[in-house]
Scaffold this active site. Structure first.
Site, short mmCIF file in Angstrom:
data_model
loop_
_atom_site.label_atom_id
_atom_site.label_comp_id
_atom_site.label_asym_id
_atom_site.label_seq_id
_atom_site.Cartn_x
_atom_site.Cartn_y
_atom_site.Cartn_z
N LEU A 49 -23.68 -14.98 42.16
CA LEU A 49 -24.22 -13.67 41.79
C LEU A 49 -23.32 -12.61 42.40
CD1 LEU A 49 -28.04 -14.21 42.48
CD2 LEU A 49 -27.02 -13.78 40.24
N ASP A 50 -23.02 -11.56 41.65
CA ASP A 50 -22.22 -10.46 42.18
C ASP A 50 -22.97 -9.79 43.33
OD1 ASP A 50 -20.30 -10.86 40.23
OD2 ASP A 50 -21.16 -9.39 38.85
N PRO A 51 -22.24 -9.07 44.21
CA PRO A 51 -22.92 -8.35 45.30
C PRO A 51 -23.99 -7.39 44.79
CG PRO A 51 -20.58 -8.47 45.77
CD PRO A 51 -20.76 -9.04 44.38
#
Length: 302
Positions: A49-51
């Site tokens: 998951l992206d930040p």
């Protein structure tokens, strides 16, 4: 002179923890934090998951890492908000504004008509801000230097899109999709089909395969527990493939299986079965047409 931090003693911990990843940190940073808290020797996550994204990040510890790729390939479900009116360099709220266009008047009917166009098997062009590699270099490294290269469209499947809410300049959606789907790109494409531009302001994963998000399973919650309480939260090593057929090892052959040796078995051919010795999972195997039990992934849970 500054004293060195005490070295953490790693130990054999096996199982799956369903982390609710917070905003603002990478999946790898979250993984390393969970690994440190469990003092696990091995750990791996099951789909980054992206930040700027939050939600379900199943983390496999120890021998559970042997099954992590099954979750990488599994169906995912997200809730997301697409802000309409302008696009950004990254496709989300972290990028710089790129293009702007007025938002047409939105009605539930016209939104539903647009969403219906994206359900099913579709083609999607991966974004430049992604971990895909070109000649060994992640695309996001090139994107940060202002370099854009041609990317081939890839087949994905959108199983369902539900409209949760909308206002004059945003829509919030519940999306169930196949592996390899970039929700940022899907949001941009939906906005374009509505006659404007868009980018994500919210992305939250609520399901991976057959696992559902437990909102309380945060890093802060783990930190508040004792070692024994943490381990009690772990799902079994084989939980990523709990839906596979389960069989008992032929009598007297459990030890041979654990050594990677084949056995005869009276069972119909099956590509993937979980093999047990009583309650103990020995690993993953194939049963051939010739009624041979062939170990594929042997677990070492000592």
């Amino acid at each position: 002179m500054k004293k060195a931090s005490p070295k953490i003693q790693r130990r054999p911990v096996h199982g799956v923890f369903l982390l609710n990843k917070p905003l603002g940190i990478s999946s790898n940073a979250a993984l390393q934090k969970v690994r440190w808290l469990f003092r696990a020797q091995k750990a791996g996550h099951t789909g980054a998951l992206d930040p700027m994204a939050s939600g379900l990040l199943p983390i496999c510890l120890g021998e559970a890492t042997k099954f992590s790729h099954f979750l990488l390939d599994s169906t995912k479900r997200y809730q997301t908000t697409v802000f309409l009116g302008h696009s950004t360099t990254t496709g989300d709220v972290e990028g710089e504004v790129l293009l702007e266009q007025a938002v047409p008047t939105l009605t539930e009917e016209n939104i539903q008509n647009v969403l219906a166009q994206f359900v099913g098997d579709i083609q999607q062009i991966p974004p430049m801000y992604s971990a895909l590699k070109k000649e060994g270099r992640p695309l996001y490294e090139l994107a940060r230097k202002g370099i854009e290269i041609e990317r081939e469209a890839r087949p994905i499947t959108i199983y369902a899109i539900e409209l949760l809410s909308f206002n004059e300049n945003s829509i919030t959606l519940d999306i169930t999709c196949s592996k390899g789907t970039y929700i940022r790109v899907l949001g941009e494409d939906i906005a374009k089909a509505m006659g404007t531009y868009g980018h994500l302001t919210y992305l939250h994963r609520i399901q991976t395969g057959h696992f559902d998000l437990n909102p309380s399973y945060t890093i802060e919650y783990l930190e508040s527990l004792t070692e024994a309480e943490r381990e009690a939260l772990l799902l079994p090593v084989f939980s990523p493939v709990d839906h596979f057929t389960k069989i008992q090892a032929p009598e007297g052959r459990a030890e041979y299986f654990s050594r990677g040796m084949e056995s005869n078995i009276e069972h119909a051919a099956e590509a993937q079965v979980l093999v047990f010795d009583g309650e103990r999972c020995l690993g993953l195997a194939e049963i051939t047409d010739r009624k041979r039990l062939v170990p594929k992934r042997v677990l070492n849970l000592e």
